[in-house]
Design an enzyme around this catalytic site. Structure first.
Site, PDB file in Angstrom:
ATOM      1  N   SER A 169      -5.970 119.461 -93.253  1.00 28.11           N
ATOM      2  CA  SER A 169      -6.510 118.154 -92.970  1.00 28.11           C
ATOM      3  C   SER A 169      -5.931 117.478 -91.724  1.00 28.11           C
ATOM      4  O   SER A 169      -6.544 116.549 -91.207  1.00 28.11           O
ATOM      5  CB  SER A 169      -6.281 117.239 -94.175  1.00 28.11           C
ATOM      6  OG  SER A 169      -4.908 116.991 -94.364  1.00 28.11           O
ATOM      7  N   LYS A 183      -0.716 111.097 -87.659  1.00 24.80           N
ATOM      8  CA  LYS A 183      -1.894 111.260 -88.524  1.00 24.80           C
ATOM      9  C   LYS A 183      -2.246 109.917 -89.166  1.00 24.80           C
ATOM     10  O   LYS A 183      -1.341 109.163 -89.556  1.00 24.80           O
ATOM     11  CB  LYS A 183      -1.575 112.305 -89.592  1.00 24.80           C
ATOM     12  CG  LYS A 183      -2.739 112.725 -90.474  1.00 24.80           C
ATOM     13  CD  LYS A 183      -2.283 113.756 -91.518  1.00 24.80           C
ATOM     14  CE  LYS A 183      -3.425 114.287 -92.363  1.00 24.80           C
ATOM     15  NZ  LYS A 183      -2.964 115.303 -93.345  1.00 24.80           N
ATOM     16  N   SER A 243      -2.022 121.613 -94.993  1.00 23.24           N
ATOM     17  CA  SER A 243      -2.663 120.701 -94.033  1.00 23.24           C
ATOM     18  C   SER A 243      -1.921 120.480 -92.726  1.00 23.24           C
ATOM     19  O   SER A 243      -2.461 119.856 -91.816  1.00 23.24           O
ATOM     20  CB  SER A 243      -2.910 119.345 -94.698  1.00 23.24           C
ATOM     21  OG  SER A 243      -4.043 119.416 -95.522  1.00 23.24           O
TER      22      SER A 243
END
Lengths: 485, 478
Positions: A154, A79, A178
């Site tokens: 997210s 990420k 997330s």
């Protein structure tokens, strides 16, 4: 054979048997990325040069046969919230669009030390604020199962990259769901470990007391392998837990006979999406068939979780994001004086959701409001933690849906932040309590959208969470399904 | 109507740790700008603070030295504000739950000993520095983050101080303790010892405090005294003219000797303090506190009292000698080597300090060490050298580092103490001055000095005055 459809542990086998080299594998994933990335948009930055160099190193290591880990030579993604030395790290924000960190996040360093090959950096909601990856300052990521739908967020880029075969596995972060909610949306496995289990060093902070890194993978064994690699005490993170890291993969087998699975009534509510509730009910039946004892439990303060979260998380965020001021790194928009420079920079650099949360958090910490908002929220947070302590006296894991619905359409909720916030209604309490939680696929809607089952565990008892997930996965087989692109 | 000033002080002391409070960067003063920095103290995204245990020990030592209660649990908090010298946009400090509370410091005032309450001591990190008007930077300010993250303790008093002199006495005493403990260099110029003062006035006899002003930029003892004195007069003036003192922050202008308003209460920052989530609460257990207690050196006040009682020197001498730990050690070493305590005190406070100050040398670097001081005192006592000549010898020791015996010999400063020789000189002088002898004998006692002078002249100043006096007295009265 399509190597990119295989799990991490299947690829480990092939690498060890010399059926494929890490360079070949890396090229295969880079090719897959070039084929599908136009549709999925899972990456903010792809780093083929660094990846191929790491692959060559991994091949040398595999040839020597020493110091091998299950990750050695396996291509993964990260990420874009994790700092990567020499590779742009944006947090999907304009304010860091050209930021190149001089250091690696500890989780990234651990992946590199294990011999993993990092293909690139995944798209996300800006500063991890969002549940759909639509808050990326650059572009939205698409759900590989239905390209008109969100991948969740997210960590949507991470989950989508795994589901689309654009990497073998990924690491994301989870502040209020997330990792788990996008895993649920994308039909993959996601695990948020106990707060402090994985170092936060080099992970760009959203809400420091809630943020936690964890794996997003194609199956439970992969999640266990990834977690084993990244977990552990870090002298650079004072909140990391000083407790030995078990071999999570070794703890998966043995079944769940006699395991007590708690079902909290607060998570099964009127008006819940029917397809989600029936898939979760079937999953609970499966657990029962596997020998688990189903125990009703209660988490009475659940209804306050979203409110508490949006006070605590935004308060911490308002402070954490103060460093993005145009002075030292990242975007700077000049102004006539210092204050103007700050305002211009932050106005141009942050997106609307980030600004909204900075304002909310600033407000809740302000003189005269602190007691009513931040302080009260912290107190209720303690109560939510106690709910779990009490429930875990009666059960070993708690089983709930991961999200109230399957993946929604792109643009469907962007105009209504409050509805968007409710996407995390089932995942937030876990972060507030600091306990581990995983999401694993538990079926599909009639439109072939994945549904996720959430399994929560006691503090530092990732092993039981993973073991339960593994038993369910073996019995149900959903993890074998791949999105067709 | 008379007014009484009420003063409280906040002191920031930089701790002498090798590294910064939350990262491994060197904490030393100076260095090329931005050379003592790392991702953590630059506030790079994703970086986290890790507490320096040495800094905690130093802070605890100070807390113990001023009788504070050390809290077993204290909590770091974020103080949020934007400024370019603050890389994270917040300062990590302590707020609701400081490291230590409820201490005190006794100061000497004209009215005797006075106890100043210490409300709290907490730990925090320092900010960086802005360089304005630097070369090549027209229209820009430069940021130097070398100092960002260096460890500070903030020591806050109760509003117990009543005059500028008390404030200065408190600060001097506090600074002395910090330096004695070896945890702060006390350098006000370089900013390692900084002070803010809260000043208010109230009608004499009133219980309620007046509205206070916070004074900043008062970084020397003189400025502290001048700024507070000015501010007291200013506030009294406001009151006497029927005005109201405003709560505000005021800067001291040392050139004009006045304080000027910097920001009003309305413009004051809302720092939005909240517990620092990146650091667990700081736990300092009682056993560790006890251990640190055993490492405390003898503090200035105890040392002063001991010097007076053990060595029988005046309190004034003890005060001067203990003004630094090194000076006290210097003195005490000379005494332990046999020097008579008061004589040694005179030497150290006089000749030694004068020469050190003249050359700007620190006592621990003095070219003349305590054994040499003891030696010269012994030589005077034994009559080997006169006390006047001894000063000359000492100055020579100071500039050459030679041993006193060697200097006395090479300069021919050995005192003439041989009684026969001296008696012969006296006889010659008496013989040469029959008129004065007659006058002396008729009662002009003052002429004794004349005879001493003549003898000394004949001896080229080297005769032992005690011996001269004694023999001269005998001969003149015979």
């Amino acid at each position: 054979m399509d190597l990119t459809a295989l799990t991490l542990h299947e690829l480990t086998d092939k690498l060890r048997k010399k059926e494929v080299s890490s360079v070949e594998l890396t090229n295969a994933f880079l090719k897959r990325i070039s084929q599908v990335e136009d549709k999925v948009n899972a990456y903010v930055t792809i780093s083929p040069d660094e990846a191929l160099k790491a692959a060559k190193d991994a091949d040398a290591r595999l040839a020597d046969g020493v110091n091998l880990t299950p990750l050695t030579g396996v291509p993964v993604s990260v990420k874009d919230i994790f700092c990567t030395k020499g590779v742009r790290t944006t947090c999907s924000s304009k304010i860091l669009e050209n930021f190149i960190p001089p250091f690696d996040a500890t989780a990234v360093k651990k992946l590199k030390d294990a011999g993993a090959v990092i293909l690139g950096k995944n798209n996300m909601d800006e500063f991890a604020m969002g549940s759909s990856t639509e808050n990326s300052a650059f572009f939205p990521t698409k759900n590989p199962w239905a390209l008109d739908r969100v991948p969740g967020g997210s960590s949507g880029g991470s989950a989508a990259s795994v589901a689309a075969g654009e990497c073998a596995a990924s690491i994301g972060t989870d502040t209020g769901g997330s990792i788990r909610q996008p895993a649920s949306c994308c039909g993959v496995v996601g695990m948020k470990p106990t707060y402090g289990r994985v170092s936060r060093y080099g992970m760009i902070a959203f809400a420091s007391s809630l943020d936690q890194a964890g794996p997003i993978t194609k199956d439970v064994l992969d999640a266990a392998l990834m977690l084993t690699a990244i977990a552990g005490r870090d002298p650079l993170d004072a909140t990391s837990i000083d407790s030995p890291v078990p071999d999570y993969a070794a703890g998966l087998k043995g079944g769940i006979k006699g395991l007590r699975a708690g079902i909290p009534k607060e998570y099964f509510i009127e008006g819940m999406d029917f397809e989600v509730s029936s898939a979760v009910s079937k999953a609970i039946e499966t657990l029962k068939k596997l020998g688990a004892e189903i125990v009703p439990v209660t988490l009475p303060n659940t209804e306050y979780a979203v409110s508490v979260y949006y006070l605590v998380a935004t308060a911490e965020a308002s402070s954490n994001l103060a460093r993005f001021d145009g002075v030292k790194y990242g975007l700077r928009q000049d102004g006539g004086n210092l204050i103007e420079m700050y305002k211009n920079t932050r106005d141009a650099g942050f997106g609307p959701e980030v600004k909204r949360r900075i304002m909310l958090g600033t407000y809740s910490l302000s003189a005269g409001y602190y007691d009513a908002y931040y302080k009260k929220a912290s107190q209720v947070r303690t109560l939510i933690g106690r709910d779990f302590d009490a429930a875990f006296k009666k059960c070993d894991v708690i089983v709930t849906p991961t999200a109230p619905t399957a993946a929604f359409k792109i643009g469907e909720k962007t105009q209504d932040p409050l509805t968007m916030y409710l996407s995390d209604i089932f995942t937030i309490s876990c972060n507030l309590a600091g306990i581990p939680g995983a999401s694993i696929p538990c079926g599909f809607t009639k439109d072939m959208l994945p549904i996720g089952l959430q399994i929560l565990g006691k503090r530092l008892d990732e092993t039981t969470v993973l073991k339960t997930a593994f038993a369910y996965e073996e019995a149900a087989g959903w993890s074998k399904k791949r999105a067709q692109l | 109507m008379g007014f009484e000033p009420v003063i409280g002080l906040e002191v920031h002391a930089q701790l002498l740790t090798a590294s910064k409070l939350f990262c491994g960067c060197p904490a030393k003063f100076g260095g090329e700008p931005n050379t003592q920095v790392c991702p953590v103290c630059l506030g790079m995204p994703g970086t986290l603070p890790v507490l320096n245990a040495k800094a905690v020990d130093y802070a605890v030592k100070m807390a113990l030295a001023v009788g504070c209660k050390v809290n077993e649990k204290s909590v770091f908090a974020r103080k949020n504000y934007f400024y370019p010298d603050l890389p994270k946009g917040y300062q990590i400090s302590q707020y609701n739950e400081p490291l230590a509370v409820a201490g005190h410091l006794d100061i000497e005032t004209t009215a005797g000993t006075k106890r100043i309450g210490i409300t709290r001591i907490h730990m925090e990190e320092d900010a960086g520095k802005l360089l304005h008007d630097a070369a090549g930077g027209a229209g820009y300010s430069f940021v130097d983050l070398n100092r960002a993250g260096t460890p500070l303790i903030e020591i806050v008093t109760e509003p117990d101080i009543r005059s500028p002199d008390e404030a200065v006495a408190y600060l001097k005493s506090l600074r002395e303790i910090l330096v004695y403990l070896g945890i702060c260099d006390g350098n006000m110029e370089e900013g390692s010892f900084r002070c803010d003062a809260n000043v208010s006035v109230r009608p004499a006899g009133a219980e309620k405090f007046g509205t206070r002003a916070e004074l900043k930029n008062i970084n020397s003892f003189k400025f502290v005294k001048d700024a507070i004195a000015y501010e007291i007069e200013r506030q009294i003036g406001v009151n006497e003219n029927g005005g109201l003192v405003k709560q505000e922050t005021r800067l001291f202008d040392s050139v004009k000797g006045v304080t000027v308003s910097m920001r009003s209460k309305e413009e004051a920052h809302d720092y939005r303090y909240f517990p620092e989530p990146d650091l667990p609460p700081l736990i300092v257990d009682a056993a560790h506190v006890e251990k640190l207690k055993t490492t405390l050196p003898e503090l200035p006040q105890a040392k002063r009292e001991r010097f007076v009682s053990n060595y029988g020197i005046p309190a004034y001498d003890a005060g001067v000698l203990t003004s630094s730990k090194d000076l006290a050690g210097y003195y005490e070493e000379a005494v332990k080597l046999g020097a008579e305590p008061k004589t040694a005190s005179n030497w150290v406070m006089g000749t030694v300090l004068m020469l050190l100050n003249e050359k700007g040398i620190d006592v621990k670097d003095s070219p003349v060490k305590p054994p040499a001081v003891a030696k010269i005192i012994e030589m005077v006592k034994a009559g080997v050298v006169s006390s006047t000549a001894a000063k000359e010898v000492f100055a020579e020791m100071f500039s050459t580092g030679k041993a006193p015996e060697e200097i006395v010999k090479s300069k021919g400063l050995t005192q003439l103490s041989n009684e026969t020789d001296i008696a012969a000189m006296i006889d010659a002088v008496i013989k040469a001055n029959p008129d004065n002898l007659a006058k002396y004998k008729s009662g002009k006692d003052k002429l004794f000095g004349f005879f001493v002078g003549e003898v000394m002249k004949a001896a080229k100043g080297k005769a032992n005055p005690a011996v001269v006096n004694r023999i001269l007295k005998e001969k003149l009265s015979s």
